[in-house]
Design a protein around this motif. Structure first.
Motif, short mmCIF file in Angstrom:
data_model
loop_
_atom_site.label_atom_id
_atom_site.label_comp_id
_atom_site.label_asym_id
_atom_site.label_seq_id
_atom_site.Cartn_x
_atom_site.Cartn_y
_atom_site.Cartn_z
N GLY A 184 0.79 -1.23 0.00
CA GLY A 184 0.00 0.00 0.00
C GLY A 184 0.82 1.27 0.00
N LEU A 185 2.07 1.20 -0.42
CA LEU A 185 2.91 2.40 -0.42
C LEU A 185 2.91 3.11 -1.77
CD1 LEU A 185 6.02 1.12 1.59
CD2 LEU A 185 3.92 2.18 2.44
N VAL A 186 2.75 2.37 -2.84
CA VAL A 186 2.72 2.98 -4.16
C VAL A 186 1.56 2.40 -4.96
CG1 VAL A 186 5.23 3.33 -4.21
CG2 VAL A 186 4.25 1.26 -5.21
N GLU A 187 1.28 3.06 -6.08
CA GLU A 187 0.26 2.57 -7.01
C GLU A 187 0.86 2.55 -8.40
OE1 GLU A 187 -2.64 5.54 -6.40
OE2 GLU A 187 -3.58 4.57 -4.68
N SER A 188 0.33 1.69 -9.25
CA SER A 188 0.82 1.64 -10.62
C SER A 188 -0.36 1.80 -11.58
CB SER A 188 1.55 0.32 -10.89
OG SER A 188 0.64 -0.75 -10.83
N ARG A 189 -0.05 2.39 -12.71
CA ARG A 189 -1.04 2.62 -13.74
C ARG A 189 -0.54 1.91 -14.99
NH1 ARG A 189 -1.94 8.78 -15.11
NH2 ARG A 189 -2.26 8.85 -12.85
N ARG A 190 -1.42 1.28 -15.72
CA ARG A 190 -1.00 0.57 -16.92
C ARG A 190 -1.47 1.32 -18.15
NH1 ARG A 190 -2.00 -5.75 -16.02
NH2 ARG A 190 -0.55 -5.75 -17.76
N GLY A 191 -1.12 0.75 -19.29
CA GLY A 191 -1.51 1.38 -20.55
C GLY A 191 -0.61 2.53 -20.93
N ALA A 192 -1.06 3.34 -21.83
CA ALA A 192 -0.27 4.49 -22.26
C ALA A 192 -0.19 5.50 -21.12
CB ALA A 192 -0.91 5.13 -23.48
N GLY A 193 0.93 6.21 -21.03
CA GLY A 193 1.13 7.12 -19.91
C GLY A 193 1.19 6.39 -18.59
N ALA A 194 1.64 5.13 -18.65
CA ALA A 194 1.68 4.31 -17.44
C ALA A 194 2.86 4.68 -16.57
CB ALA A 194 1.73 2.83 -17.81
N GLY A 195 2.88 4.14 -15.34
CA GLY A 195 3.98 4.40 -14.43
C GLY A 195 3.55 4.25 -12.99
N TRP A 196 4.40 4.76 -12.11
CA TRP A 196 4.22 4.57 -10.67
C TRP A 196 4.02 5.91 -9.96
CZ3 TRP A 196 4.38 -0.54 -9.00
CH2 TRP A 196 4.86 -1.45 -9.94
N SER A 197 3.20 5.87 -8.93
CA SER A 197 3.01 7.07 -8.12
C SER A 197 2.88 6.65 -6.66
CB SER A 197 1.75 7.82 -8.56
OG SER A 197 0.63 6.95 -8.55
N LEU A 198 3.11 7.61 -5.78
CA LEU A 198 3.00 7.32 -4.35
C LEU A 198 1.55 7.14 -3.95
CD1 LEU A 198 5.54 9.93 -2.90
CD2 LEU A 198 5.95 7.54 -3.53
N ALA A 199 1.29 6.21 -3.07
CA ALA A 199 -0.06 6.02 -2.56
C ALA A 199 -0.29 6.84 -1.29
CB ALA A 199 -0.31 4.54 -2.27
N ARG A 200 0.82 7.26 -0.66
CA ARG A 200 0.72 8.07 0.54
C ARG A 200 1.82 9.13 0.48
NH1 ARG A 200 1.05 3.13 4.37
NH2 ARG A 200 2.72 4.32 5.34
N GLU A 201 1.74 10.08 1.37
CA GLU A 201 2.79 11.08 1.46
C GLU A 201 4.07 10.46 2.01
OE1 GLU A 201 2.62 14.24 0.41
OE2 GLU A 201 0.66 13.63 -0.38
N LEU A 202 5.20 10.99 1.62
CA LEU A 202 6.48 10.49 2.13
C LEU A 202 6.58 10.63 3.64
CD1 LEU A 202 9.15 11.61 -0.50
CD2 LEU A 202 8.13 9.36 -0.17
N GLU A 203 5.94 11.66 4.18
CA GLU A 203 5.99 11.86 5.64
C GLU A 203 5.37 10.69 6.39
OE1 GLU A 203 4.36 14.29 3.83
OE2 GLU A 203 5.96 15.78 3.67
N SER A 204 4.43 10.03 5.77
CA SER A 204 3.70 8.97 6.47
C SER A 204 4.30 7.59 6.25
CB SER A 204 2.24 8.96 6.03
OG SER A 204 2.11 8.38 4.75
N MET A 205 5.38 7.55 5.49
CA MET A 205 6.04 6.25 5.27
C MET A 205 7.33 6.20 6.08
SD MET A 205 6.06 5.65 1.19
CE MET A 205 4.74 6.28 0.18
N THR A 206 7.55 5.08 6.75
CA THR A 206 8.81 4.91 7.47
C THR A 206 9.62 3.79 6.83
OG1 THR A 206 8.04 3.23 9.02
CG2 THR A 206 7.58 5.52 9.58
N LEU A 207 10.89 3.76 7.19
CA LEU A 207 11.73 2.68 6.70
C LEU A 207 11.22 1.32 7.18
CD1 LEU A 207 15.44 3.92 6.87
CD2 LEU A 207 13.98 3.56 4.88
N LEU A 208 10.50 1.32 8.31
CA LEU A 208 9.94 0.05 8.77
C LEU A 208 8.89 -0.46 7.79
CD1 LEU A 208 9.60 -2.18 10.82
CD2 LEU A 208 8.00 -0.72 12.07
N ASP A 209 8.04 0.44 7.28
CA ASP A 209 7.06 0.03 6.29
C ASP A 209 7.75 -0.61 5.08
OD1 ASP A 209 4.93 1.14 7.79
OD2 ASP A 209 5.37 3.13 6.98
N VAL A 210 8.82 0.04 4.64
CA VAL A 210 9.54 -0.46 3.48
C VAL A 210 10.23 -1.78 3.80
CG1 VAL A 210 11.28 0.10 1.74
CG2 VAL A 210 9.92 1.93 2.79
#
Lengths: 144, 144
Positions: free
Chosen positions: B55-81
């Motif tokens: 639940g840390l990132v999201e991905s989009r498929r198709g044209a213009g595809a790629g990855w984006s954050l699902a949450r703010e960086l402030e709310s993610m810790t190295l423990l989550d990763v």
DNA sequence: TCTGTCGTAACAATTAACGTTGCGACTGCC
DNA sequence: GGCAGTCGCAACGTTAATTGTTACGACAGA
């Protein structure tokens, strides 16, 4: 992570030698320890060789040869053992240098380095709080 | 230990996506990130796939595809990763069961298990104190 | 001299991470 | 509707570390 049982086996060997000596024996052989740990004597000799370099055990050669503790179990901590048998840092950097033209690629290694050093220092403090005497006591306290 | 750069690469990828989005872009591609980390896009996709499951990132498929954050960086810790990308425990037990007839062989695993659990809990607390926002700030603070 | 054990090298076996290629699936855009 | 770009994922090769195994010389007490 953790394809790595070196610390566990080393603690096992030290606890075994310590208990054996308390039962009145002078030295323990790598074969005895290997039987207890269910592995090969050479594996034990290799590990104990590293512990000897760190000043934790001594070895005697010739007839009646074997291994003995160089210090009391109370004075040895898991940190001593960890530093003797674990070569590298806990977390690794990229195997290949990241793109230095990229801002993130350029700054990521110093950033993570600093973070990792703090974490490993904490880990070391925790390891230093556990003596091999603690380990042996826990071993003997296990229900049968 | 530490043939293991998974946590480093994952943090690299998250910091890269976060910075890229702050520069106004919608999504980042695995190829862009791979170029920055100097590795193969599939390696990045595999890692980001695990981060998506967490639940840390999201991905989009198709044209213009790629990855984006699902949450703010402030709310993610190295423990989550760490929990997303590191499968096993930090320290491993014996690969083969030690001799249960031996007092040490019988008690060593429960003893070490208890000790290791305490240490890993401390490690987790340390990892939880570092957010990905902290990481990105440190990255940008690196001298050029 | 004999015997038991260490010391160490050499190599195989195992495992995990990492790298690479290939190709189908998906979707915005023309 | 077709095209192009990217993900999703499987398959396989490469690399590296640990562990397991065999072999043999060195050592020292009996």
């Amino acid at each position: 992570m953790s394809a790595n049982s070196r610390l566990t086996i080393a603690a096992h060997a030290l606890a075994w030698i310590g208990l054996y000596q308390r039962q009145g024996h002078e030295v323990a052989t790598s074969e005895q320890i290997a039987t207890s740990a269910n592995t090969n004597p050479v594996v034990i000799r290799r590990l104990l060789g590293e512990l000897r370099r760190a000043g934790l055990v001594e070895s005697r050669r010739g007839a009646g040869a074997g291994w003995s503790l160089a210090r009391e179990l109370e004075s040895m901590t898991l940190l001593d053992v960890y530093e003797a048998v674990e070569p590298g840092p806990l977390f690794a950097m990229h195997r290949t240098t990241p793109d230095q033209e990229c801002v993130v690629g350029h700054g990521i290694q110093p950033a993570m380095q600093g973070i990792y050093e703090g974490i490993e220092e904490t880990l070391r403090q925790e390891l230093a709080r556990v003596t091999l005497e603690n380990v042996l006591r826990d071993v003997l306290a296990a229900p049968r």
